[in-house]
Design an enzyme around this catalytic site. Structure first.
Site, mmCIF file in Angstrom:
data_model
loop_
_atom_site.group_PDB
_atom_site.id
_atom_site.type_symbol
_atom_site.label_atom_id
_atom_site.label_comp_id
_atom_site.label_asym_id
_atom_site.label_seq_id
_atom_site.Cartn_x
_atom_site.Cartn_y
_atom_site.Cartn_z
ATOM 1 N N GLU A 156 28.086 78.404 47.117
ATOM 2 C CA GLU A 156 27.854 76.921 46.729
ATOM 3 C C GLU A 156 27.733 76.046 48.410
ATOM 4 O OE1 GLU A 156 27.223 77.046 43.814
ATOM 5 O OE2 GLU A 156 27.078 74.939 44.812
HETATM 6 C C1 LIG Z 1 28.785 86.884 45.707
HETATM 7 C C2 LIG Z 1 27.871 85.715 45.814
HETATM 8 C C3 LIG Z 1 27.320 85.097 44.702
HETATM 9 C C4 LIG Z 1 26.335 84.180 44.682
HETATM 10 N N1 LIG Z 1 25.854 83.289 43.746
HETATM 11 C C5 LIG Z 1 24.746 82.684 43.889
HETATM 12 C C6 LIG Z 1 24.086 81.947 42.477
HETATM 13 O O1 LIG Z 1 24.838 82.105 41.498
HETATM 14 N N2 LIG Z 1 23.293 81.245 42.912
HETATM 15 C C7 LIG Z 1 22.481 81.118 43.938
HETATM 16 O O2 LIG Z 1 21.451 80.380 44.154
HETATM 17 N N3 LIG Z 1 22.863 81.583 45.097
HETATM 18 C C8 LIG Z 1 24.157 82.220 45.013
HETATM 19 N N4 LIG Z 1 24.740 82.923 46.254
HETATM 20 C C9 LIG Z 1 23.946 82.663 47.462
HETATM 21 C C10 LIG Z 1 25.139 81.793 48.472
HETATM 22 O O3 LIG Z 1 25.177 80.358 47.923
HETATM 23 C C11 LIG Z 1 24.582 81.836 49.677
HETATM 24 O O4 LIG Z 1 24.711 83.334 50.208
HETATM 25 C C12 LIG Z 1 25.057 80.858 50.866
HETATM 26 O O5 LIG Z 1 24.508 79.695 50.445
HETATM 27 C C13 LIG Z 1 24.433 81.276 52.025
HETATM 28 O O6 LIG Z 1 23.212 81.605 52.502
HETATM 29 P P1 LIG Z 1 23.029 82.893 53.281
HETATM 30 O O7 LIG Z 1 23.448 83.903 52.433
HETATM 31 O O8 LIG Z 1 21.408 82.862 53.257
HETATM 32 O O9 LIG Z 1 23.270 82.900 54.633
HETATM 33 P P2 LIG Z 1 22.475 81.926 55.938
HETATM 34 O O10 LIG Z 1 21.917 80.709 55.323
HETATM 35 O O11 LIG Z 1 21.680 82.919 56.377
HETATM 36 O O12 LIG Z 1 23.567 81.541 56.788
HETATM 37 C C14 LIG Z 1 24.222 82.610 57.875
HETATM 38 C C15 LIG Z 1 25.262 81.618 58.506
HETATM 39 O O13 LIG Z 1 24.320 80.572 59.225
HETATM 40 C C16 LIG Z 1 24.905 79.278 59.199
HETATM 41 N N5 LIG Z 1 23.775 78.449 59.005
HETATM 42 C C17 LIG Z 1 22.789 78.586 58.201
HETATM 43 N N6 LIG Z 1 22.051 77.589 58.341
HETATM 44 C C18 LIG Z 1 22.659 76.443 59.172
HETATM 45 C C19 LIG Z 1 22.487 75.232 59.907
HETATM 46 N N7 LIG Z 1 21.562 74.349 59.502
HETATM 47 N N8 LIG Z 1 23.443 74.680 60.470
HETATM 48 C C20 LIG Z 1 24.391 75.463 61.015
HETATM 49 N N9 LIG Z 1 24.768 76.693 60.403
HETATM 50 C C21 LIG Z 1 23.902 77.181 59.570
HETATM 51 C C22 LIG Z 1 25.879 79.444 57.860
HETATM 52 O O14 LIG Z 1 26.868 78.406 57.828
HETATM 53 C C23 LIG Z 1 26.134 81.055 57.937
HETATM 54 O O15 LIG Z 1 27.225 81.069 58.775
HETATM 55 C C24 LIG Z 1 25.702 83.950 46.051
HETATM 56 C C25 LIG Z 1 26.009 84.735 47.214
HETATM 57 C C26 LIG Z 1 27.136 85.777 47.073
HETATM 58 C C27 LIG Z 1 27.344 86.645 48.294
#
Ligand SMILES: Cc1cc2nc3c(=O)[nH]c(=O)nc-3n(C[C@H](O)[C@H](O)[C@H](O)COP(=O)(O)OP(=O)(O)OC[C@H]3O[C@@H](n4cnc5c(N)ncnc54)[C@H](O)[C@@H]3O)c2cc1C
Length: 572
Positions: A430
Site C-alpha cells: 500500500e
Molecule cells: C505480500 C504482498 C502483497 C501485495 N499486494 C498487492 C496488491 O494486492 N496489489 C498491488 O497492486 N500490489 C501489491 N503489492 C505490491 C506492493 O504494493 C509493492 O511491493 C510496494 O508498493 C513496493 O513496490 P516494489 O516492491 O516494486 O518496491 P520498489 O518500488 O522497488 O521500492 C524499493 C525501495 O525503494 C524505495 N523507493 C522506491 N521509489 C522511491 C522514491 N521515489 N523515493 C524514495 N524511495 C523510493 C522504497 O520505499 C523501497 O524501500 C503486494 C506486495 C507484497 C509483497
C-alpha cells in the site's frame, strides 16, 4: 493461547478520546449511537475470538496453493469467511443504497483491527473488497454499481487491486498494461500484474479485479493511466457469473509471512473490462481504494501488535526465571524491570497508534457527515501517519513479543514468530512507509502546512486545558508540540522537495510521537484519579515522547550530508 478482542479499549477511545458522539450527531451517522456501537463491537469481537482466530495458525502452516490454475485456500478459511459474510461484516461502512449498513469508518476500522489480530491473511480478503466497494461507489457508472455493489457488499464476490507490475512498483507511472476499446463500450485489457493479493479465491462466486492500464495514445506517465473492472467470470444478463474472462493466476509467491493470503502473478490476455471513471484519470479513482486500504493496513499493524502483546503477556505471566525484585509478585519474568519495560512500551504504543488510526477514520466520518473541507484535509493529513505509525508499531511490538519469549520466541510452535513475520509486510505494501512520508511532507504540506498547524493548535489548546488536571504531562506535551511546529515550519519552508524527503521518515515518526502523547493525555484526563490510563500515559510521555526531539532534529538536517556520501563511500 487464546485471543481477547480489545472491545473495552475501543469503547474508551470512542467515548473519551476521539469523540464518536460528534459523528453520531451528524444526520448521516445518526444511527451509530453509543448503544449500537457497543453492541457491534461486542459482536465483532466474539466473531474474531471464536471463529476467526482459530484459523490463524492453520493458514501459516498450510499456505494457499495453486491447484490446476485455481487458488485453494488454507483449511478453515472458507468456513470462517462464511461467518464473516453471513454476519454482514465484509463492509459495514458500505452505502445502504446497495445493501450496506452505512456505519462510520471509525467502527469499520475497529473491526478491521480486531479481525487482523485474529487472522490477517484471511482479513486481507474483505479489506480489499471494502476498498473496491468505495472506489465503485464513487467512480463507477450506475449500471456497473447495480451489478457489482450488492454482490461485493454481501461478500458473495470479492475485490482485488491490480497496480503493481515488474517495472512499476512504487513508481506507478511506469505501468505498461494496455486496454484496447472493443467498440461496444467495453475494453480488452492485457498485461502482467504481480503481487496481487487474493488474485483468486475459492470461497466466493466471483473475483472482481480493478486494473490500471493504458489506452492507445494515452499520454505518458501518471496522466495516461485508466482504471478498468475485469471480473474473473463475466456476469450474464441476470448478473450471474458465467463465462470465464481471459485472465488467470500464473503463480503464487512463497513469502516471509501471511501464508494464508495468496499473492498472485496475474496474466490479463485481452480480458474484458469496463472503464471506471474518466479515461486517463485512473489514478485518481484508484486513490479512493488506496486511501481506504492505507488506513486498513495501519489497522492491520495495530491488530497484530495487539495479538503479539497478548501472547507475550501470557508467556511473561507464566515463565519463571531468576529471582524477581517484586515482593509478593508473581515470581515470573513479568516482574523483571526490563520485561515490564517491554510490556509497558508495547501497550503504550498500541494505544497511541490505535488512537491515531481512529482519529483519521473519525475525520473521514466527519468529512462525509458534514461535507466540510477541513475534515477532508485533516483525514488526508492523518492517512500517511495512520498507515506508517500503525504498521511500524506492529513491527516493533511483534519484535518485542519475540524478545519477551526468549529462545522460545524463535521457535515457531510458540506462535510469537508468526506475528513478527506476518506484520512485516504492512510497512511495505500500500505504498512503503518511505513513500507515505514523502506524501506527508510533499502533497500533504502543499497547503502551506494549514492542516498540520490546525492539528497542532488543537493539541496545544487541549494541553492548556489539561494543565488543570495533569499539569506536568500537559506541559511536556505542549513543549513537544512547539518543537514539532518548528520542524513543520522548516519542512514547509524548503523549496527543494528533496531537502524535505531527506528527513521525511523521521518527521513522520516524530509527528506520530507527539500525536500519540496528545491522545494519551486525553485518555488520562478522562479518568478519575491515577488509574491505568493515566499510568500508561505517564509512561509514554516520560519515556517515549522524548524521542520526538531526536527524530525531529534528524528530520531537519537536509539532504547535503546524505549525498556527501558517494555510492563508492557506501562501498558500491
Ligand atoms: C505480500 C504482498 C502483497 C501485495 N499486494 C498487492 C496488491 O494486492 N496489489 C498491488 O497492486 N500490489 C501489491 N503489492 C505490491 C506492493 O504494493 C509493492 O511491493 C510496494 O508498493 C513496493 O513496490 P516494489 O516492491 O516494486 O518496491 P520498489 O518500488 O522497488 O521500492 C524499493 C525501495 O525503494 C524505495 N523507493 C522506491 N521509489 C522511491 C522514491 N521515489 N523515493 C524514495 N524511495 C523510493 C522504497 O520505499 C523501497 O524501500 C503486494 C506486495 C507484497 C509483497
Amino acid at each position: 493461547m487464546t485471543f481477547r478482542a480489545p472491545v473495552d479499549d475501543f469503547q474508551y477511545l470512542f467515548d473519551h478520546v476521539i469523540d464518536m458522539e460528534m459523528v453520531s450527531k451528524t444526520e448521516k451517522f445518526a444511527d451509530a449511537t453509543n448503544e449500537m456501537t457497543s453492541a457491534i463491537l461486542g459482536e465483532a469481537g466474539r466473531l474474531c475470538e471464536e471463529v476467526i482466530y482459530p484459523t490463524r495458525r492453520e493458514g501459516d502452516l498450510t499456505p494457499a496453493a495453486l491447484v490446476n490454475g485455481k487458488v485453494q485456500s488454507s483449511p478453515g478459511f472458507a468456513q470462517a469467511y462464511e461467518a464473516i459474510k453471513g454476519g454482514g461484516w465484509v463492509s459495514v461502512g458500505a452505502s445502504p443504497e446497495h445493501g450496506g449498513m452505512g456505519l462510520p469508518m471509525a467502527l469499520n476500522t475497529a473491526i478491521n483491527d480486531m479481525m487482523s489480530a485474529a487472522n490477517v491473511a484471511l482479513q486481507l480478503n474483505p479489506l480489499l473488497t471494502q476498498g473496491q466497494i468505495e472506489a465503485l461507489e464513487h467512480h463507477a457508472s450506475d449500471e456497473l454499481k447495480s451489478i457489482y455493489l450488492p454482490k461485493l457488499i454481501s461478500g458473495e464476490w470479492s475485490g482485488t487491486m491490480n497496480l503493481t507490475e515488474p517495472a512499476a512498483g512504487s513508481d506507478i507511472a511506469a505501468v505498461r498494461s494496455k486496454a484496447e476499446p472493443n467498440g461496444d463500450g467495453t475494453y480488452s485489457v492485457s498485461g502482467q500484474k504481480i503481487f496481487i493479493t487474493w488474485g483468486d479465491c475459492d470461497f466466493v462466486d466471483n473475483v472482481c479485479h480493478l486494473v490500471l492500464a493504458r489506452l492507445p495514445d494515452a499520454p505518458a506517465g501518471i496522466k495516461g493511466i485508466s482504471l478498468f473492472l475485469c471480473p474473473r467470470n463475466l456476469p450474464d444478463e441476470n448478473g450471474v457469473p458465467g463465462v470465464a474472462n481471459s485472465l488467470k493466476v500464473v503463480s503464487l509467491e512463497h513469502k516471509l509471512g501471511i501464508h494464508g493470503s495468496p499473492t498472485a502473478v496475474m496474466e490479463f490476455d485481452g480480458a474484458k473490462g469496463w472503464l471506471i471513471g474518466e479515461k486517463n484519470n485512473g489514478m485518481a479513482c484508484m486513490f479512493t481504494m488506496m486511501n481506504n486500504a492505507r488506513l486498513g493496513v495501519g489497522a492491520q499493524g495495530i491488530g497484530m501488535a495487539e495479538g503479539a502483546y497478548q501472547h507475550a503477556l501470557a508467556y511473561a505471566m507464566e515463565r519463571k526465571q531468576g529471582k524477581t525484585p517484586v515482593e509478593g509478585g508473581t515470581g515470573t519474568i513479568v516482574d523483571h524491570a526490563d520485561v515490564r519495560r517491554m510490556l509497558a512500551t508495547m501497550k503504550a504504543e498500541i494505544f497511541a497508534a490505535r488512537a491515531i488510526g481512529l482519529a483519521c477514520a473519525h475525520a473521514l466520518d466527519m468529512r462525509d457527515g458534514t461535507g466540510e473541507a477541513e475534515w477532508g484535509a485533516r483525514a488526508a493529513f492523518l492517512t500517511p501517519l495512520a498507515k506508517s505509525f500503525g504498521s511500524d508499531t506492529g513491527i516493533k511490538v511483534a519484535e518485542m513479543g519475540v524478545q519477551i519469549h526468549g529462545g522460545m520466541g524463535f521457535i515457531e510452535e510458540t506462535g510469537a514468530a508468526q506475528y513478527a513475520r506476518d506484520v512485516r509486510i504492512t510497512a511495505i505494501y500500500e505504498g512503503t512507509n518511505g513513500i507515505q512520508s514523502m506524501d506527508l511532507v510533499g502533497r500533504k504540506l502543499m497547503d502551506g502546512g494549514e492542516a498540520a498547524h490546525a492539528l497542532l493548535d488543537e493539541i496545544e489548546a487541549h494541553a492548556e486545558e489539561a494543565r488543570a488536571c495533569r499539569p506536568r504531562m500537559a506541559g511536556l506535551v505542549w513543549d513537544a508540540t512547539e518543537t514539532l511546529r518548528e520542524a513543520t515550519e522548516w519542512m514547509v519552508s524548503q523549496k527543494d522537495v528533496n531537502e524535505r524527503f531527506a528527513g521525511s521518515v523521521p518527521f513522520q515518526a516524530g509527528f506520530s510521537r507527539v500525536l500519540g502523547a496528545h491522545y494519551h493525555l486525553k485518555a488520562a484526563c478522562a479518568e478519575d484519579g491515577d488509574g491505568p490510563r493515566s499510568k500508561l500515559a505517564r509512561f509514554y510521555i516520560n519515556r517515549l515522547l522524548p524521542e520526538h526531539e531526536a527524530l525531529l532534529k534528524h528530520a531537519t538536517c537536509g539532504a547535503a550530508d546524505l549525498y556527501a556520501l558517494s555510492t563508492e563511500d557506501l562501498g558500491a
